[in-house]
Design a protein around this motif. Structure first.
Motif, mmCIF file in Angstrom:
data_model
loop_
_atom_site.group_PDB
_atom_site.id
_atom_site.type_symbol
_atom_site.label_atom_id
_atom_site.label_comp_id
_atom_site.label_asym_id
_atom_site.label_seq_id
_atom_site.Cartn_x
_atom_site.Cartn_y
_atom_site.Cartn_z
ATOM 1 N N SER A 21 12.639 -5.103 -15.328
ATOM 2 C CA SER A 21 11.799 -4.488 -16.062
ATOM 3 C C SER A 21 10.498 -3.649 -15.514
ATOM 4 O O SER A 21 9.770 -3.098 -16.401
ATOM 5 N N LEU A 22 10.601 -3.602 -14.533
ATOM 6 C CA LEU A 22 9.468 -2.755 -13.852
ATOM 7 C C LEU A 22 9.719 -1.252 -13.904
ATOM 8 O O LEU A 22 10.929 -0.954 -14.156
ATOM 9 N N ASP A 23 8.478 -0.467 -13.952
ATOM 10 C CA ASP A 23 8.717 0.815 -13.999
ATOM 11 C C ASP A 23 9.280 1.470 -12.803
ATOM 12 O O ASP A 23 9.407 0.719 -11.686
ATOM 13 N N ALA A 24 9.713 2.808 -12.719
ATOM 14 C CA ALA A 24 10.272 3.467 -11.531
ATOM 15 C C ALA A 24 9.350 3.257 -10.486
ATOM 16 O O ALA A 24 9.964 3.093 -9.266
ATOM 17 N N ALA A 25 7.979 3.502 -10.446
ATOM 18 C CA ALA A 25 7.118 3.433 -9.239
ATOM 19 C C ALA A 25 7.047 2.086 -8.729
ATOM 20 O O ALA A 25 7.099 2.071 -7.562
ATOM 21 N N ALA A 26 7.015 1.145 -9.514
ATOM 22 C CA ALA A 26 6.828 -0.261 -9.071
ATOM 23 C C ALA A 26 8.157 -0.543 -8.562
ATOM 24 O O ALA A 26 8.176 -1.544 -7.368
ATOM 25 N N THR A 48 2.937 -3.466 -9.984
ATOM 26 C CA THR A 48 2.822 -2.788 -11.426
ATOM 27 C C THR A 48 1.667 -2.002 -11.408
ATOM 28 O O THR A 48 1.287 -1.101 -11.736
ATOM 29 N N ALA A 49 0.150 -2.670 -10.652
ATOM 30 C CA ALA A 49 -0.897 -2.019 -10.463
ATOM 31 C C ALA A 49 -1.023 -1.032 -9.126
ATOM 32 O O ALA A 49 -2.007 -0.346 -9.156
ATOM 33 N N GLY A 50 0.059 -1.118 -8.407
ATOM 34 C CA GLY A 50 0.294 -0.120 -7.409
ATOM 35 C C GLY A 50 -0.882 -0.583 -6.190
ATOM 36 O O GLY A 50 -1.165 0.223 -5.418
ATOM 37 N N ILE A 51 -0.928 -1.815 -6.315
ATOM 38 C CA ILE A 51 -2.129 -2.348 -5.060
ATOM 39 C C ILE A 51 -1.237 -2.782 -4.149
ATOM 40 O O ILE A 51 -0.380 -3.306 -3.930
ATOM 41 N N ALA A 52 -1.848 -2.169 -2.806
ATOM 42 C CA ALA A 52 -1.173 -2.713 -1.554
ATOM 43 C C ALA A 52 -2.474 -3.069 -0.721
ATOM 44 O O ALA A 52 -2.942 -2.110 0.079
ATOM 45 N N PRO A 53 -3.104 -4.062 -0.734
ATOM 46 C CA PRO A 53 -3.954 -4.683 0.275
ATOM 47 C C PRO A 53 -3.953 -4.364 1.591
ATOM 48 O O PRO A 53 -2.709 -4.515 2.202
ATOM 49 N N ALA A 97 20.317 -7.513 -4.037
ATOM 50 C CA ALA A 97 19.742 -8.819 -3.902
ATOM 51 C C ALA A 97 18.881 -9.268 -5.068
ATOM 52 O O ALA A 97 18.714 -10.390 -5.527
ATOM 53 N N GLY A 98 18.305 -8.183 -5.544
ATOM 54 C CA GLY A 98 17.237 -8.738 -6.665
ATOM 55 C C GLY A 98 17.869 -8.939 -7.997
ATOM 56 O O GLY A 98 17.219 -9.270 -8.768
ATOM 57 N N GLU A 99 19.169 -8.616 -8.012
ATOM 58 C CA GLU A 99 19.990 -9.155 -9.008
ATOM 59 C C GLU A 99 20.766 -10.322 -9.035
ATOM 60 O O GLU A 99 21.026 -11.012 -9.819
ATOM 61 N N ILE A 100 20.844 -10.564 -7.772
ATOM 62 C CA ILE A 100 21.470 -12.058 -7.342
ATOM 63 C C ILE A 100 20.661 -12.984 -7.361
ATOM 64 O O ILE A 100 20.833 -14.099 -7.929
ATOM 65 N N TYR A 101 19.353 -13.026 -6.926
ATOM 66 C CA TYR A 101 18.587 -13.974 -6.939
ATOM 67 C C TYR A 101 18.098 -14.357 -8.259
ATOM 68 O O TYR A 101 17.413 -13.159 -9.194
ATOM 69 N N THR A 102 17.837 -15.522 -9.042
ATOM 70 C CA THR A 102 17.463 -15.987 -10.295
ATOM 71 C C THR A 102 16.433 -16.936 -9.953
ATOM 72 O O THR A 102 16.048 -17.371 -8.906
ATOM 73 N N GLY A 103 16.144 -17.599 -11.322
ATOM 74 C CA GLY A 103 15.189 -18.584 -11.002
ATOM 75 C C GLY A 103 14.029 -18.268 -11.544
ATOM 76 O O GLY A 103 13.453 -17.153 -11.929
ATOM 77 N N VAL A 104 13.012 -19.345 -11.457
ATOM 78 C CA VAL A 104 11.586 -19.047 -11.774
ATOM 79 C C VAL A 104 10.992 -18.111 -11.513
ATOM 80 O O VAL A 104 10.263 -17.186 -12.128
ATOM 81 N N LEU A 105 10.677 -18.078 -9.874
ATOM 82 C CA LEU A 105 10.004 -17.023 -9.278
ATOM 83 C C LEU A 105 10.448 -15.469 -9.829
ATOM 84 O O LEU A 105 9.740 -14.599 -10.092
ATOM 85 N N TYR A 106 11.946 -15.496 -9.818
ATOM 86 C CA TYR A 106 12.405 -13.916 -10.100
ATOM 87 C C TYR A 106 12.299 -13.677 -11.454
ATOM 88 O O TYR A 106 12.144 -12.364 -11.730
ATOM 89 N N ASP A 107 12.459 -14.702 -12.257
ATOM 90 C CA ASP A 107 12.120 -14.402 -13.732
ATOM 91 C C ASP A 107 10.879 -13.785 -14.103
ATOM 92 O O ASP A 107 10.598 -12.823 -14.742
ATOM 93 N N ALA A 108 9.856 -14.556 -13.449
ATOM 94 C CA ALA A 108 8.290 -14.118 -13.382
ATOM 95 C C ALA A 108 8.112 -12.694 -12.835
ATOM 96 O O ALA A 108 7.432 -12.028 -13.486
ATOM 97 N N LEU A 109 8.855 -12.481 -11.886
ATOM 98 C CA LEU A 109 8.628 -11.353 -11.046
ATOM 99 C C LEU A 109 9.349 -9.984 -11.977
ATOM 100 O O LEU A 109 8.709 -8.955 -12.003
ATOM 101 N N GLY A 110 10.467 -10.303 -12.704
ATOM 102 C CA GLY A 110 11.159 -9.381 -13.546
ATOM 103 C C GLY A 110 11.388 -7.965 -12.943
ATOM 104 O O GLY A 110 10.843 -6.937 -13.488
ATOM 105 N N LEU A 111 11.994 -7.971 -11.945
ATOM 106 C CA LEU A 111 12.345 -6.584 -11.211
ATOM 107 C C LEU A 111 13.067 -5.614 -11.969
ATOM 108 O O LEU A 111 12.670 -4.556 -12.206
#
Length: 260
Positions: free
Chosen positions: A96-101, A216-221, A80-94
């Motif tokens: 290009s995230l590193d493996a941990a993210a 990316t920062a590994g922050i989970a409030p 699904a992360g590849e199916i959904y496109t558009g402004v939000l998903y372009d900015a999210l850039g799944l």
């Protein structure tokens, strides 16, 4: 942390992968409701094309989306992360995230959908067209259709941490956190600082950037108050609307001048 996202109207092509396996989708408690929507949507689109286009709210230029919906059971499926496109998903850039993210995204992101109810970004689905605002002839309004199964399934998916709600109004109607879950839910609006108004591009792009920054920062409030601190640490200007009573979501306004 559970992050609730809207889908995108535009979607990437299904590709040549193996077809949908409904039993493999996350949140199996939604299976019966998914099957009902899938069956009626395929039947609708395999019949009168003009009626299907009217029900789905498609313009003449999107006529081809009707035919695409007839092949949902046999079309290739992709995450699904590849199916959904558009402004939000372009900015999210799944991608290009590193493996941990990416692992964090797989655990924490939940995309709401008129067809699937909600899916993880790793769930394999075909490209489709069916917004939450659609009223199918047999099932009625999809927002209403999803309410009962979502109420049974989503509280468990929310776990015991923060629920970060970035959905648009139509998708928020399918599940509204209640009780103890609502008390640790934060609904985020993005406002154009000079006008104090919601501007679509600013709203979607900034929400994508917020999620990417947290992953990316590994922050989970652990809750809304911790989220406010995290967003400010990431450089955002945040105004807080604390709940008027216990068991109500927090409302956070993120103010932006421009999107880079």
């Amino acid at each position: 942390m559970l992050v609730l996202l809207p889908p995108s109207e535009g979607k990437a092509a299904s590709g040549r992968g193996a077809p949908l396996k409904p039993e493999a989708l996350s949140l199996p408690g939604l299976a019966a409701a998914r099957d009902a929507v899938l069956g009626e949507l395929v039947e609708l689109c395999a019949g009168d094309e003009e009626k299907a286009r009217e029900v789905l709210g498609l313009s003449e230029g999107l006529r081809g989306e009707v035919g695409k919906n007839t092949e949902l059971r046999t079309a290739g499926a992709r995450p699904a992360g590849e199916i959904y496109t558009g402004v939000l998903y372009d900015a999210l850039g799944l991608a290009s995230l590193d493996a941990a993210a990416k692992r964090r995204a797989a655990r924490s992101l939940l995309v709401f959908s008129g067809l699937w109810g909600a899916v993880r970004v790793t769930d394999r689905i075909p490209s489709y067209r069916c917004s939450m605002g659609v009223k199918l002839p047999g099932l009625g309004a999809l927002g209403t259709h999803w309410r009962t199964p979502m109420a049974a399934v989503l509280p468990e998916a929310a776990g015991d941490g923060l629920v970060l709600d970035l959905r648009s109004a139509a998708y928020a109607a399918a599940w509204r956190p209640k009780g103890e879950v609502a008390g640790r839910t934060a609904t985020v609006r993005v406002l154009h600082a000079p006008t104090r108004k919601v501007v679509s591009h600013f709203n979607k792009a900034t929400k994508g950037r917020i999620v990417r920054g947290l992953l990316t920062a590994g922050i989970a409030p652990g809750g809304p108050a911790e989220l406010v601190e995290a967003l400010r640490d990431l450089g955002y200007v945040v105004e807080v609307g604390t709940p008027a009573r216990a068991g109500s979501p927090w409302t956070l306004d993120v103010l932006v001048d421009e999107v880079h």
